[in-house]
Motif scaffolding. Sequence first.
Motif: not given
Length: 354
Positions: A208-219
Amino acid sequence: MGHIMNHTDSHYGGFNLWNADDLLNITDPNNNSTAHQGPGAADKLISLAMVVVLFITMVSLGCTMELGKIKGHLRRPKGVAIAVVAQYGIMPLTAFGLGKALQLTSIEAVTVLICGCCPGGNLSNILALALQGDMNLSIVMTACSTLLALGMMPLLLFLYCQGITGLESAVPYGGISIALVMTLVPCAIGIYINHRVPQYSKLITKVGMGFMVVAGSTIGILASIAVGSKVLAVASLRMMTTAALMPLIGYTLGYILSSIFRLNSSCRRTIAMETGCQNIGLCTTILKVAFPPHVIGPLYLFPIVYMFFQAAEAFVFVLIFRCHLRFVASRKERSEYTGVEIPTVEAEKCQLPQ
């Protein structure tokens, strides 16, 4: 209408924050003839993506929580009480003081004050995890500050703005309720997972935190492309200074206040993050609802500038904390290595059979 236009011709100058007549004109609902344009397809897509990312992130954070510890914080709410005092005492007063000290125009001062009166945001939960804070306290604090915002925000805006009609009524109760649901529901799912199948909790948290980093950076990249040029319009020296000082003061005074009441180090770090982090989405919503476009201008983007500084300063704290942990661990390893080479009498006693 002409009265407002005359006041806003020169960088929103001419308003007096301490003059109720001027601010009554700012928030006069009859002045909303020029409505904010509705969000475009890109904005809707970014908003939807942020909701998904937030939901997954909060489920992951919920997997780090324990029901017993949550109940302990609720039964002995010393930490929560200190956090609430810090959130709704320190931050509004800091915003008010910076507006006076930096001689902000009235519309700028009100923008900053609204930001300071907002409850804690979910970013504080992520930062608390990065600083090895008390996640149970962090989530309880965020939920409590968001719930109290339903009453505290109108009260604080009423007090600091001298009872200006229209501003306190612009508090988005629906938005606050949604923020509360978006905090509690996914966290409850994570807590349930941790309670029922704890063997999967660490994996869910990492993914979940890995997904947050990738998706958050993209957003973040997409959002910066969408509003980057507009944000530059807010980048006056006074507003940039305010955006930089507010979270820093919040982090510092939150930590000091919790230290005075002798909370442990993890609780101090947690309260510091909760104090300095504001709910940026709510702040932006209030600014759009409370003021017509020709009055607020680009200042509704101030929360984005604030978010940048609160994240950047927190990152520095996280970096310092991680370096400190590495140094302590390294020193402990050297001490243990020396102990192996030259065993002490006490160490030899520990090796004797029982």
